[in-house]
Design a protein around this motif. Sequence first.
Motif, PDB file in Angstrom:
ATOM      1  N   LEU A 146       3.163   4.035   6.747  1.00 54.91           N
ATOM      2  CA  LEU A 146       2.876   4.738   6.026  1.00 54.91           C
ATOM      3  C   LEU A 146       4.491   5.335   5.427  1.00 54.91           C
ATOM      4  O   LEU A 146       4.183   6.390   6.023  1.00 54.91           O
ATOM      5  CB  LEU A 146       2.100   6.453   6.798  1.00 54.91           C
ATOM      6  CG  LEU A 146       1.443   7.323   5.907  1.00 54.91           C
ATOM      7  CD1 LEU A 146       0.086   6.776   5.405  1.00 54.91           C
ATOM      8  CD2 LEU A 146       1.062   8.419   6.783  1.00 54.91           C
ATOM      9  N   GLN A 147       3.748   5.751   4.078  1.00 51.92           N
ATOM     10  CA  GLN A 147       4.890   6.461   2.776  1.00 51.92           C
ATOM     11  C   GLN A 147       4.930   7.546   2.711  1.00 51.92           C
ATOM     12  O   GLN A 147       3.877   8.514   2.745  1.00 51.92           O
ATOM     13  CB  GLN A 147       5.044   5.527   1.879  1.00 51.92           C
ATOM     14  CG  GLN A 147       5.098   3.780   2.170  1.00 51.92           C
ATOM     15  CD  GLN A 147       6.223   3.665   2.880  1.00 51.92           C
ATOM     16  OE1 GLN A 147       7.595   3.866   2.633  1.00 51.92           O
ATOM     17  NE2 GLN A 147       5.997   2.408   3.765  1.00 51.92           N
ATOM     18  N   GLU A 148       5.620   8.361   1.092  1.00 54.28           N
ATOM     19  CA  GLU A 148       5.288   9.252   1.707  1.00 54.28           C
ATOM     20  C   GLU A 148       3.969   9.783   0.701  1.00 54.28           C
ATOM     21  O   GLU A 148       4.082  11.066   0.617  1.00 54.28           O
ATOM     22  CB  GLU A 148       6.380   9.768   1.293  1.00 54.28           C
ATOM     23  CG  GLU A 148       8.408   9.949   1.704  1.00 54.28           C
ATOM     24  CD  GLU A 148       9.117  10.905   1.118  1.00 54.28           C
ATOM     25  OE1 GLU A 148       8.608  11.245   0.044  1.00 54.28           O
ATOM     26  OE2 GLU A 148       9.781  11.151   2.496  1.00 54.28           O
ATOM     27  N   ASP A 149       3.697   8.691   0.160  1.00 55.58           N
ATOM     28  CA  ASP A 149       2.980   9.238  -0.752  1.00 55.58           C
ATOM     29  C   ASP A 149       1.565   9.207  -0.763  1.00 55.58           C
ATOM     30  O   ASP A 149       0.561   8.818  -1.231  1.00 55.58           O
ATOM     31  CB  ASP A 149       3.001   8.167  -2.340  1.00 55.58           C
ATOM     32  CG  ASP A 149       3.477   6.938  -1.713  1.00 55.58           C
ATOM     33  OD1 ASP A 149       2.504   6.207  -0.669  1.00 55.58           O
ATOM     34  OD2 ASP A 149       2.956   5.682  -3.137  1.00 55.58           O
ATOM     35  N   ASN A 150       1.694   8.583   0.903  1.00 56.44           N
ATOM     36  CA  ASN A 150       0.435   8.475   1.786  1.00 56.44           C
ATOM     37  C   ASN A 150      -0.327   7.291   1.368  1.00 56.44           C
ATOM     38  O   ASN A 150      -1.122   6.780   1.611  1.00 56.44           O
ATOM     39  CB  ASN A 150      -0.839   9.528   1.524  1.00 56.44           C
ATOM     40  CG  ASN A 150      -1.632   9.428   3.010  1.00 56.44           C
ATOM     41  OD1 ASN A 150      -1.826   9.774   4.256  1.00 56.44           O
ATOM     42  ND2 ASN A 150      -2.882  10.612   2.576  1.00 56.44           N
ATOM     43  N   ILE A 151       0.919   6.029   1.059  1.00 58.01           N
ATOM     44  CA  ILE A 151      -0.053   5.075   0.873  1.00 58.01           C
ATOM     45  C   ILE A 151       0.278   4.007   2.366  1.00 58.01           C
ATOM     46  O   ILE A 151       1.684   3.960   2.103  1.00 58.01           O
ATOM     47  CB  ILE A 151       0.839   4.019  -0.328  1.00 58.01           C
ATOM     48  CG1 ILE A 151      -0.234   4.658  -1.799  1.00 58.01           C
ATOM     49  CG2 ILE A 151       0.172   2.836  -0.364  1.00 58.01           C
ATOM     50  CD1 ILE A 151      -2.252   5.529  -0.954  1.00 58.01           C
ATOM     51  N   VAL A 152      -0.336   2.922   2.726  1.00 57.62           N
ATOM     52  CA  VAL A 152       0.545   1.961   3.901  1.00 57.62           C
ATOM     53  C   VAL A 152       1.000   1.017   3.112  1.00 57.62           C
ATOM     54  O   VAL A 152       0.772   0.050   2.081  1.00 57.62           O
ATOM     55  CB  VAL A 152      -0.732   1.584   5.080  1.00 57.62           C
ATOM     56  CG1 VAL A 152      -0.353   0.962   5.908  1.00 57.62           C
ATOM     57  CG2 VAL A 152      -1.277   3.060   5.620  1.00 57.62           C
TER      58      VAL A 152
END
Length: 264
Positions: A146-152
């Motif tokens: 999970l990335q900071e932009d809420n994309i996996v």
Amino acid sequence: PFNAVKVLGGVLHDKHDVNPLLLMEALETWLKLREQKRPEEAEPHHAIYEIQQLFKRLQSDPNADTQRLAKLEWGYLGLLNNRSASPKTLLRLLRTEPRFFADLLSLIFRSDKESEESAETPTEEQKTRAENAYRLLTEWKSIPGLQEDNIVDEQELLAWVTEARRLCEESGRLAVCDHAIGEVLANAPREANGTWPCIPVRDIIEEVNSEALSRGFEIGVFNKRGVFTKSPISGGEQERTFAQQYTSYAEACAIEWPITAAAL
């Protein structure tokens, strides 16, 4: 260490800067007293607020020694709840280090390769470690990749799952591994079009194709509802709303992700 933590907590409350090494030393000294079986001097529950403030300060320091901080969070895990402070370092390690995840499972669950008859009675220390491991896994909500932009990041998630399953298969804990992975995958974000779970998680569920993982995913979904209330005369209105929602999720997955659709 009790007086030291009290003073340091007050200093932080007054917005003064403190050397993080001093904060760590105070916390470590308290843990050493507990290890020496001196509970009258080492019981931390009468300084919970100050301890939590020390951890918040350390967790906000980008230069803090991660391994040292993780050991401290483990030692004070019972005082780090999600309301005032949380074991952020340990939870981040869970998300990024599959071996740490596998090690936690080994503290809780007996290996499939070990017979029940041969199992030894756990010591108090082993029980405490198992309780800590279970508490940490229960609090874990942020999925690997999970990335900071809420994309996996699908490749990162796949690499984590593959390594975690390999380690747990070697130790004889693959089924509980899949179940735990399924539970955390229930915290996946949505796709931009509103469908759920996100595509990288659907791909993992299909790729692994494990009954234990699917069951863990289902339980994770149920548990996300948490405590709920309703009017005595409302009947099943809430449940019908959920049923409609998850039916629509399943229909969006049915063609390309049939295992995910079945779980939904």
